[in-house]
Design a protein around this motif. Sequence first.
Motif, PDB file in Angstrom:
ATOM      1  N   PHE A 153       0.866  -0.994   0.200  1.00  0.00           N
ATOM      2  CA  PHE A 153       0.301  -0.039  -0.305  1.00  0.00           C
ATOM      3  C   PHE A 153       0.402   1.589  -0.720  1.00  0.00           C
ATOM      4  O   PHE A 153       0.454   2.287  -0.307  1.00  0.00           O
ATOM      5  CB  PHE A 153      -1.129  -0.139   0.953  1.00  0.00           C
ATOM      6  N   GLY A 154       2.054   0.872   0.751  1.00  0.00           N
ATOM      7  CA  GLY A 154       3.369   2.275   0.855  1.00  0.00           C
ATOM      8  C   GLY A 154       3.297   2.930  -0.451  1.00  0.00           C
ATOM      9  O   GLY A 154       3.884   3.973  -0.917  1.00  0.00           O
ATOM     10  N   PHE A 155       3.334   1.558  -1.501  1.00  0.00           N
ATOM     11  CA  PHE A 155       4.262   1.966  -2.531  1.00  0.00           C
ATOM     12  C   PHE A 155       2.752   1.894  -3.965  1.00  0.00           C
ATOM     13  O   PHE A 155       3.660   3.428  -4.389  1.00  0.00           O
ATOM     14  CB  PHE A 155       4.466   0.282  -2.814  1.00  0.00           C
ATOM     15  N   TYR A 156       1.844   1.934  -3.557  1.00  0.00           N
ATOM     16  CA  TYR A 156       1.027   2.354  -4.030  1.00  0.00           C
ATOM     17  C   TYR A 156       0.941   3.869  -3.680  1.00  0.00           C
ATOM     18  O   TYR A 156       0.824   4.920  -5.094  1.00  0.00           O
ATOM     19  CB  TYR A 156      -0.500   1.885  -4.103  1.00  0.00           C
ATOM     20  N   LEU A 157       0.555   4.464  -2.831  1.00  0.00           N
ATOM     21  CA  LEU A 157       0.440   5.904  -2.250  1.00  0.00           C
ATOM     22  C   LEU A 157       2.106   6.441  -3.110  1.00  0.00           C
ATOM     23  O   LEU A 157       1.882   7.308  -2.963  1.00  0.00           O
ATOM     24  CB  LEU A 157       0.089   5.857  -0.797  1.00  0.00           C
TER      25      LEU A 157
END
Length: 319
Positions: A153-157
């Motif tokens: 999720f950190g990668f997407y954000l």
Amino acid sequence: MNKIIISVLFVLLLSSCGKKDEKVENAILRANLALTRGQCQEAISILELEGRQNHNDSYLKTLASAYACKSGYSTTVLFGTDLAKISDVNLLFREFSTFTTSPNDAVDNVNFTNLQAALDIILYAGGLSLTLNPTSDLRLAAFGDKGKDINSFGFYLSMAQLGKFNYFYGNASALTGAKGGGGQGNPCYLDYNASVDAFLTSIGTTGTCAPGSNSGHTDLVAGADLVNLQNACHGIILFNNFIDTLDSFINSATSDEFSDFKLLGTAIELLKAAILVAKPTFDTRLFDTTSQARCENLFAGNDEDIMYFYAGIFETLHR
């Protein structure tokens, strides 16, 4: 008698903890229901009322989702529309600038700040200190296998927030994402001194940013040969967290959907090597600093190395 009292207190404590956990889980459920209705602020209010649960992965992912929702971000749109726009990792920031969520008109744009709030919740998950570098490895250590979802999720954000940063500070074209094609007037991210201008000349692939133009974004430039440390550090830590979460994501990915990103690692290493050739005394901590507070503390007064970083990374990947 004392043993009886202690036993009773222990049972009451366990009962109290159980009720608290149940209350938090109920809040997470209610917040997720609110998110399905598009009620982003309602979801935030429900969760924040319980106080930050820094070691509850479900709570943190839902709270981050709520702030991301409030910023206009959607993982469905990211996968369904935006990722297909990435075709050349050497022009990554140009392509990030074309993401649906990228349009941004101010440092304090509400969508920009809400998306950063979402990203910070993920980056510092596990109660990591704001003054230390948050990393994917630390989140995995704190959450075990559940940390993989947090890092993903950190990668997407990170991609979405970098897109907003690139769009605004890179003065991107709303149509093509090309640097300097927007309405703000700046062809470069920063103004550069003579040494960094020479480096820009040696790179030769910086798009509209011509050496000696001295026309960086007004919110990144603080004066002659000076950078706005807070805003410049924001870009540095966004990039470094993107790379960190990318590496974690690629290592745990079960498909080759992001295989093109593997090429990015090679490109970045070449850019870093070029910086070190141009300035052997360059402070390499700039390459792995992921904390905003740490960046501002470590590199206050080191404007030139920040210029080299932006020239080598931002001016090259955005053109």
